[in-house]
Motif scaffolding. Structure first.
Motif, short mmCIF file in Angstrom:
data_model
loop_
_atom_site.label_atom_id
_atom_site.label_comp_id
_atom_site.label_asym_id
_atom_site.label_seq_id
_atom_site.Cartn_x
_atom_site.Cartn_y
_atom_site.Cartn_z
N TRP A 1 46.49 13.93 60.41
CA TRP A 1 46.86 15.30 60.12
C TRP A 1 46.97 16.14 61.39
O TRP A 1 47.86 17.00 61.49
CB TRP A 1 45.87 15.92 59.15
N GLN A 2 46.09 15.93 62.36
CA GLN A 2 46.13 16.75 63.57
C GLN A 2 47.40 16.46 64.39
O GLN A 2 48.09 17.38 64.84
CB GLN A 2 44.88 16.51 64.42
N LEU A 3 47.73 15.17 64.56
CA LEU A 3 48.94 14.81 65.29
C LEU A 3 50.18 15.27 64.53
O LEU A 3 51.14 15.77 65.13
CB LEU A 3 48.98 13.29 65.51
N GLY A 4 50.17 15.12 63.21
CA GLY A 4 51.29 15.58 62.40
C GLY A 4 51.50 17.07 62.49
O GLY A 4 52.63 17.56 62.61
N ALA A 5 50.40 17.83 62.43
CA ALA A 5 50.51 19.29 62.52
C ALA A 5 51.01 19.73 63.89
O ALA A 5 51.80 20.67 63.99
CB ALA A 5 49.15 19.93 62.22
N LEU B 1 55.74 15.36 59.60
CA LEU B 1 55.45 15.20 58.16
C LEU B 1 55.14 13.73 57.82
O LEU B 1 54.21 13.45 57.06
CB LEU B 1 56.63 15.70 57.34
N MET B 2 55.91 12.82 58.37
CA MET B 2 55.68 11.40 58.08
C MET B 2 54.35 10.92 58.64
O MET B 2 53.64 10.15 58.00
CB MET B 2 56.84 10.55 58.60
N VAL B 3 54.03 11.33 59.86
CA VAL B 3 52.75 10.93 60.46
C VAL B 3 51.59 11.48 59.65
O VAL B 3 50.61 10.78 59.38
CB VAL B 3 52.67 11.41 61.94
N ALA B 4 51.70 12.72 59.22
CA ALA B 4 50.61 13.34 58.46
C ALA B 4 50.45 12.70 57.09
O ALA B 4 49.34 12.38 56.67
CB ALA B 4 50.86 14.84 58.32
N VAL B 5 51.53 12.48 56.38
CA VAL B 5 51.45 11.98 55.00
C VAL B 5 51.20 10.48 54.96
O VAL B 5 50.31 10.01 54.25
CB VAL B 5 52.73 12.35 54.22
#
Length: 115
Positions: free
Chosen positions: A88-92, A79-83
């Protein structure tokens, strides 16, 4: 001019230092402290494997603990990486890994609970 400090004797303008041996304020109370080595309880620490817990239960418990810890870490990191970083791809991917680990921990818990 006798008060002129030209001769280098400035000490006469300094105030007298207080006497550290003089008694100021109330008396300091005394406290009796018991000896630290008296009445120490003895504690026996069991050796590894010297417990009353069945090995299957301990293995299931620690497996669930590790799986849930990995899952929580991966979901929160994803969640932190994405936001915050916009990746977004790494976070997902991290979130999906975390959900799989959480489900694995839940499956281990339910499998042992149903035994």
């Amino acid at each position: 001019m006798s008060d002129d400090p030209v001769d280098g004797s400035i000490d006469r303008f300094e105030p007298d230092e207080p006497d550290p041996e003089a008694e100021y304020g109330p008396d300091i109370p005394s406290v009796s402290v018991p000896d630290a080595t008296e009445n120490i309880p003895s504690v026996s620490i069991p050796e590894i494997g010297d417990t009353d817990v069945p090995p299957g239960l301990a293995r299931a418990f620690w497996g669930a603990v590790v799986a849930v810890n990995i899952g929580l870490f991966a979901v929160s990191l994803g969640l932190m990486v994405a936001v915050f970083r916009g990746q977004w791809q790494l976070g997902a991917t991290a979130i999906a890994l975390g959900v799989v680990a959480l489900l694995s921990g839940y499956r281990r818990y339910r499998a042992h609970q149903n035994r």
